[in-house]
Design a protein around this motif. Sequence first.
Motif, PDB file in Angstrom:
ATOM      1  N   TYR B  31       1.593   1.583   6.215  1.00 17.90           N
ATOM      2  CA  TYR B  31       1.976   2.553   7.224  1.00 17.90           C
ATOM      3  C   TYR B  31       1.025   2.512   8.413  1.00 17.90           C
ATOM      4  CZ  TYR B  31       4.864   4.488   3.550  1.00 17.90           C
ATOM      5  OH  TYR B  31       5.807   4.641   2.568  1.00 17.90           O
ATOM      6  N   TYR B  33       0.563   4.264  12.576  1.00 15.45           N
ATOM      7  CA  TYR B  33       0.970   5.400  13.400  1.00 15.45           C
ATOM      8  C   TYR B  33       0.321   5.310  14.782  1.00 15.45           C
ATOM      9  CZ  TYR B  33       1.151   7.118   8.551  1.00 15.45           C
ATOM     10  OH  TYR B  33       1.360   7.243   7.201  1.00 15.45           O
ATOM     11  N   TYR B  48       5.856   5.707  14.483  1.00 20.56           N
ATOM     12  CA  TYR B  48       5.181   5.234  13.293  1.00 20.56           C
ATOM     13  C   TYR B  48       5.981   4.104  12.668  1.00 20.56           C
ATOM     14  CZ  TYR B  48       8.480   8.101  10.579  1.00 20.56           C
ATOM     15  OH  TYR B  48       9.607   8.656  10.037  1.00 20.56           O
ATOM     16  N   PHE B  96       0.338   2.764   0.981  1.00 18.14           N
ATOM     17  CA  PHE B  96       1.539   3.226   0.286  1.00 18.14           C
ATOM     18  C   PHE B  96       1.079   3.652  -1.090  1.00 18.14           C
ATOM     19  CE2 PHE B  96       6.039   3.434  -0.233  1.00 18.14           C
ATOM     20  CZ  PHE B  96       6.247   3.276  -1.593  1.00 18.14           C
ATOM     21  N   ALA B  97       0.578   4.891  -1.181  1.00 22.19           N
ATOM     22  CA  ALA B  97       0.003   5.349  -2.450  1.00 22.19           C
ATOM     23  C   ALA B  97       0.076   6.853  -2.511  1.00 22.19           C
ATOM     24  CB  ALA B  97      -1.446   4.886  -2.578  1.00 22.19           C
ATOM     25  N   GLY B  98       0.813   7.359  -3.442  1.00 21.89           N
ATOM     26  CA  GLY B  98       0.876   8.807  -3.582  1.00 21.89           C
ATOM     27  C   GLY B  98       1.817   9.427  -2.577  1.00 21.89           C
ATOM     28  N   VAL B  99       1.895  10.717  -2.612  1.00 21.33           N
ATOM     29  CA  VAL B  99       2.817  11.444  -1.746  1.00 21.33           C
ATOM     30  C   VAL B  99       2.376  11.358  -0.298  1.00 21.33           C
ATOM     31  CG1 VAL B  99       3.796  13.689  -1.187  1.00 21.33           C
ATOM     32  CG2 VAL B  99       3.477  13.012  -3.584  1.00 21.33           C
ATOM     33  N   VAL B 100       1.156  11.723  -0.063  1.00 21.03           N
ATOM     34  CA  VAL B 100       0.612  11.622   1.292  1.00 21.03           C
ATOM     35  C   VAL B 100      -0.754  10.984   1.181  1.00 21.03           C
ATOM     36  CG1 VAL B 100      -0.105  12.836   3.360  1.00 21.03           C
ATOM     37  CG2 VAL B 100       1.822  13.681   2.024  1.00 21.03           C
ATOM     38  N   SER B 101      -0.927   9.916   1.882  1.00 21.89           N
ATOM     39  CA  SER B 101      -2.188   9.198   1.775  1.00 21.89           C
ATOM     40  C   SER B 101      -3.094   9.474   2.956  1.00 21.89           C
ATOM     41  CB  SER B 101      -1.923   7.703   1.695  1.00 21.89           C
ATOM     42  OG  SER B 101      -1.200   7.383   0.532  1.00 21.89           O
ATOM     43  N   ARG B 102      -4.361   9.303   2.689  1.00 24.90           N
ATOM     44  CA  ARG B 102      -5.354   9.434   3.741  1.00 24.90           C
ATOM     45  C   ARG B 102      -5.051   8.460   4.861  1.00 24.90           C
ATOM     46  NH1 ARG B 102     -11.698   7.953   2.650  1.00 24.90           N
ATOM     47  NH2 ARG B 102     -12.363   7.894   4.820  1.00 24.90           N
ATOM     48  N   GLN B 103      -5.196   8.921   6.091  1.00 27.63           N
ATOM     49  CA  GLN B 103      -5.015   8.057   7.248  1.00 27.63           C
ATOM     50  C   GLN B 103      -6.373   7.639   7.798  1.00 27.63           C
ATOM     51  OE1 GLN B 103      -2.199   9.483  10.152  1.00 27.63           O
ATOM     52  NE2 GLN B 103      -0.665   9.962   8.611  1.00 27.63           N
TER      53      GLN B 103
END
Lengths: 111, 114
Positions: B31, B33, B48, B96-103
Amino acid sequence: AQRVTQPEKLLSVFKGAPVELKCNYSYSGSPELFWYVQYSRQRLQLLLRHISRESIKGFTADLNKGETSFHLKKPFAQEEDSAMYYCALPAGSGSARQLTFGSGTQLTVLP
Amino acid sequence: NAGVTQTPKFRVLKTGQSMTLLCAQDMNHEYMYWYRQDPGMGLRLIHYSVGEGTTAKGEVPDGYNVSRLKKQNFLLGLESAAPSQTSVYFCASSNFAGVVSRQFFGPGTRLTVL
Protein backbone atom coordinates in the motif's frame (compact mmCIF):
# COMPACT_ATOMS: atom_id res chain seq x y z
CA ALA A 1 -18.60 9.09 8.20
CA GLN A 2 -15.48 8.51 10.21
CA ARG A 3 -14.14 11.65 11.80
CA VAL A 4 -11.33 12.57 14.12
CA THR A 5 -11.45 15.75 16.16
CA GLN A 6 -8.51 17.29 17.92
CA PRO A 7 -9.98 20.36 19.60
CA GLU A 8 -6.70 22.02 20.54
CA LYS A 9 -4.53 23.42 17.75
CA LEU A 10 -1.93 24.63 20.21
CA LEU A 11 -1.03 23.38 23.67
CA SER A 12 1.71 24.66 25.94
CA VAL A 13 2.82 23.12 29.22
CA PHE A 14 5.84 23.53 31.43
CA LYS A 15 8.50 20.89 31.70
CA GLY A 16 7.59 18.33 34.32
CA ALA A 17 3.88 19.09 34.16
CA PRO A 18 1.33 16.51 33.01
CA VAL A 19 0.09 16.78 29.47
CA GLU A 20 -3.05 15.52 27.79
CA LEU A 21 -3.75 15.86 24.08
CA LYS A 22 -7.38 15.32 23.28
CA CYS A 23 -8.76 13.19 20.50
CA ASN A 24 -12.40 12.39 19.87
CA TYR A 25 -13.67 10.21 17.11
CA SER A 26 -16.80 9.08 15.35
CA TYR A 27 -16.68 5.57 13.96
CA SER A 28 -19.09 2.74 13.40
CA GLY A 29 -17.73 -0.46 14.84
CA SER A 30 -14.60 -1.08 16.88
CA PRO A 31 -11.98 1.43 15.86
CA GLU A 32 -8.26 0.97 15.77
CA LEU A 33 -6.73 4.28 16.75
CA PHE A 34 -3.27 5.70 16.32
CA TRP A 35 -1.20 8.61 17.48
CA TYR A 36 1.42 9.90 15.07
CA VAL A 37 4.04 12.50 15.93
CA GLN A 38 6.06 14.91 13.80
CA TYR A 39 9.10 16.46 15.44
CA SER A 40 10.56 19.61 13.95
CA ARG A 41 12.16 18.93 10.57
CA GLN A 42 11.45 15.22 10.84
CA ARG A 43 9.00 12.97 9.12
CA LEU A 44 5.74 11.81 10.60
CA GLN A 45 6.15 8.65 12.64
CA LEU A 46 3.94 6.33 14.62
CA LEU A 47 3.94 7.06 18.34
CA LEU A 48 1.53 4.41 19.50
CA ARG A 49 -1.54 2.43 18.54
CA HIS A 50 -4.26 1.43 20.95
CA ILE A 51 -4.30 -2.21 19.91
CA SER A 52 -0.75 -2.59 21.23
CA ARG A 53 -1.59 -1.07 24.61
CA GLU A 54 1.99 0.08 24.87
CA SER A 55 3.74 3.07 26.34
CA ILE A 56 6.15 4.90 24.08
CA LYS A 57 8.40 7.66 25.39
CA GLY A 58 6.23 7.76 28.48
CA PHE A 59 3.04 8.41 26.53
CA THR A 60 -0.09 6.33 26.93
CA ALA A 61 -3.53 6.50 25.40
CA ASP A 62 -6.66 4.70 26.49
CA LEU A 63 -9.58 4.06 24.22
CA ASN A 64 -12.81 5.18 25.88
CA LYS A 65 -15.65 3.88 23.78
CA GLY A 66 -18.28 5.52 25.97
CA GLU A 67 -16.82 8.97 25.42
CA THR A 68 -15.45 8.06 21.96
CA SER A 69 -12.08 9.42 22.97
CA PHE A 70 -8.45 8.40 22.66
CA HIS A 71 -6.60 11.06 24.59
CA LEU A 72 -2.81 10.99 24.70
CA LYS A 73 -1.27 11.45 28.13
CA LYS A 74 2.10 11.81 29.72
CA PRO A 75 2.58 12.44 33.44
CA PHE A 76 5.76 14.52 33.16
CA ALA A 77 6.34 16.42 29.93
CA GLN A 78 9.85 16.91 28.58
CA GLU A 79 11.13 19.62 26.24
CA GLU A 80 11.87 16.99 23.61
CA ASP A 81 8.16 16.17 23.50
CA SER A 82 7.53 19.43 21.67
CA ALA A 83 6.07 18.38 18.34
CA MET A 84 2.94 18.15 16.25
CA TYR A 85 0.69 15.27 17.27
CA TYR A 86 -1.96 13.69 15.08
CA CYS A 87 -4.67 11.28 16.06
CA ALA A 88 -5.82 8.90 13.31
CA LEU A 89 -8.31 6.10 12.66
CA PRO A 90 -9.31 3.91 9.71
CA ALA A 91 -11.21 5.70 6.98
CA GLY A 92 -13.85 3.01 6.65
CA SER A 93 -14.67 -0.65 7.00
CA GLY A 94 -14.33 -1.20 3.28
CA SER A 95 -10.99 0.52 3.04
CA ALA A 96 -9.40 -0.41 6.27
CA ARG A 97 -5.92 0.48 5.22
CA GLN A 98 -6.64 4.17 4.79
CA LEU A 99 -6.33 6.51 7.72
CA THR A 100 -8.24 9.66 8.55
CA PHE A 101 -6.14 12.14 10.47
CA GLY A 102 -7.22 14.83 12.87
CA SER A 103 -6.12 18.40 12.31
CA GLY A 104 -3.25 18.02 14.77
CA THR A 105 -2.16 19.60 18.04
CA GLN A 106 1.11 21.50 18.28
CA LEU A 107 2.56 20.77 21.70
CA THR A 108 5.17 23.09 23.15
CA VAL A 109 6.90 22.14 26.36
CA LEU A 110 8.35 25.20 28.02
CA PRO A 111 11.54 25.07 30.11
CA ASN B 1 17.09 0.54 4.20
CA ALA B 2 16.18 4.04 3.10
CA GLY B 3 12.52 3.49 3.94
CA VAL B 4 10.31 5.97 2.11
CA THR B 5 12.02 8.64 0.03
CA GLN B 6 10.53 11.58 -1.85
CA THR B 7 11.86 13.63 -4.73
CA PRO B 8 12.16 16.62 -4.83
CA LYS B 9 12.31 18.11 -1.34
CA PHE B 10 11.30 21.59 -2.46
CA ARG B 11 9.77 23.04 -5.59
CA VAL B 12 8.38 26.36 -6.74
CA LEU B 13 5.99 26.38 -9.67
CA LYS B 14 4.12 29.02 -11.58
CA THR B 15 0.38 28.68 -12.04
CA GLY B 16 -0.35 26.35 -14.92
CA GLN B 17 2.94 24.48 -14.84
CA SER B 18 3.07 20.76 -14.39
CA MET B 19 5.27 18.54 -12.29
CA THR B 20 5.60 15.03 -10.91
CA LEU B 21 6.49 14.08 -7.37
CA LEU B 22 8.21 10.75 -6.94
CA CYS B 23 7.82 8.47 -3.96
CA ALA B 24 9.91 5.35 -3.55
CA GLN B 25 9.91 2.68 -0.84
CA ASP B 26 12.27 -0.23 -0.33
CA MET B 27 10.21 -2.16 2.21
CA ASN B 28 8.22 -4.19 -0.33
CA HIS B 29 4.99 -2.63 0.91
CA GLU B 30 1.76 -3.22 -0.95
CA TYR B 31 0.00 0.00 0.00
CA MET B 32 1.13 3.50 -0.84
CA TYR B 33 -0.49 6.85 -0.18
CA TRP B 34 -0.19 10.52 -1.03
CA TYR B 35 -1.28 13.12 1.53
CA ARG B 36 -1.18 16.86 1.64
CA GLN B 37 -0.60 18.72 4.87
CA ASP B 38 -2.06 22.18 5.35
CA PRO B 39 -2.10 24.32 8.50
CA GLY B 40 -5.15 23.62 10.63
CA MET B 41 -6.33 20.81 8.39
CA GLY B 42 -4.05 17.96 9.27
CA LEU B 43 -3.22 15.38 6.65
CA ARG B 44 -5.70 14.73 3.89
CA LEU B 45 -5.49 11.73 1.60
CA ILE B 46 -5.16 12.60 -2.09
CA HIS B 47 -4.81 9.19 -3.74
CA TYR B 48 -3.71 5.77 -2.69
CA SER B 49 -2.74 2.44 -4.16
CA VAL B 50 -3.34 -1.07 -2.88
CA GLY B 51 -0.86 -2.67 -5.24
CA GLU B 52 1.15 -2.35 -8.41
CA GLY B 53 -1.00 -1.12 -11.28
CA THR B 54 -3.86 0.06 -9.05
CA THR B 55 -4.83 3.50 -7.80
CA ALA B 56 -7.83 4.97 -6.04
CA LYS B 57 -9.10 8.39 -5.07
CA GLY B 58 -8.84 9.69 -1.57
CA GLU B 59 -10.48 12.64 0.12
CA VAL B 60 -9.06 15.43 -2.07
CA PRO B 61 -8.14 13.99 -5.50
CA ASP B 62 -9.11 16.89 -7.77
CA GLY B 63 -6.23 18.40 -9.70
CA TYR B 64 -3.95 15.41 -9.11
CA ASN B 65 -3.19 12.18 -10.93
CA VAL B 66 -1.16 9.20 -9.79
CA SER B 67 0.47 6.12 -11.20
CA ARG B 68 1.89 2.94 -9.68
CA LEU B 69 3.70 1.21 -12.51
CA LYS B 70 6.19 -0.42 -10.18
CA LYS B 71 5.48 -1.72 -6.70
CA GLN B 72 8.17 0.42 -5.14
CA ASN B 73 7.20 3.71 -6.78
CA PHE B 74 4.14 5.93 -6.50
CA LEU B 75 4.04 9.08 -8.62
CA LEU B 76 1.88 12.13 -7.97
CA GLY B 77 1.28 14.45 -10.89
CA LEU B 78 -0.02 17.99 -11.08
CA GLU B 79 -1.05 18.70 -14.67
CA SER B 80 -1.81 22.40 -14.23
CA ALA B 81 -0.69 23.71 -10.87
CA ALA B 82 -2.84 26.17 -8.95
CA PRO B 83 -1.99 28.31 -5.91
CA SER B 84 -4.44 26.19 -3.88
CA GLN B 85 -2.04 23.30 -4.35
CA THR B 86 0.63 25.04 -2.33
CA SER B 87 1.20 22.55 0.45
CA VAL B 88 3.52 19.99 1.94
CA TYR B 89 3.07 16.61 0.31
CA PHE B 90 3.77 13.38 2.15
CA CYS B 91 4.01 9.92 0.76
CA ALA B 92 3.48 6.87 2.96
CA SER B 93 3.51 3.12 2.60
CA SER B 94 2.25 0.19 4.64
CA ASN B 95 2.20 -3.57 4.72
CA PHE B 96 -0.59 -5.85 3.77
CA ALA B 97 -0.90 -7.14 7.32
CA GLY B 98 -3.79 -7.00 9.68
CA VAL B 99 -6.80 -4.75 9.56
CA VAL B 100 -4.95 -1.48 9.62
CA SER B 101 -1.22 -1.38 9.37
CA ARG B 102 1.27 1.16 10.50
CA GLN B 103 2.11 3.69 7.82
CA PHE B 104 5.68 4.76 7.16
CA PHE B 105 6.11 8.30 5.93
CA GLY B 106 8.54 10.04 3.65
CA PRO B 107 10.25 13.33 4.55
CA GLY B 108 7.81 15.46 2.56
CA THR B 109 7.94 17.77 -0.45
CA ARG B 110 7.26 21.43 0.07
CA LEU B 111 5.53 22.82 -3.01
CA THR B 112 4.79 26.48 -3.63
CA VAL B 113 2.64 27.54 -6.55
CA LEU B 114 2.87 31.21 -7.43
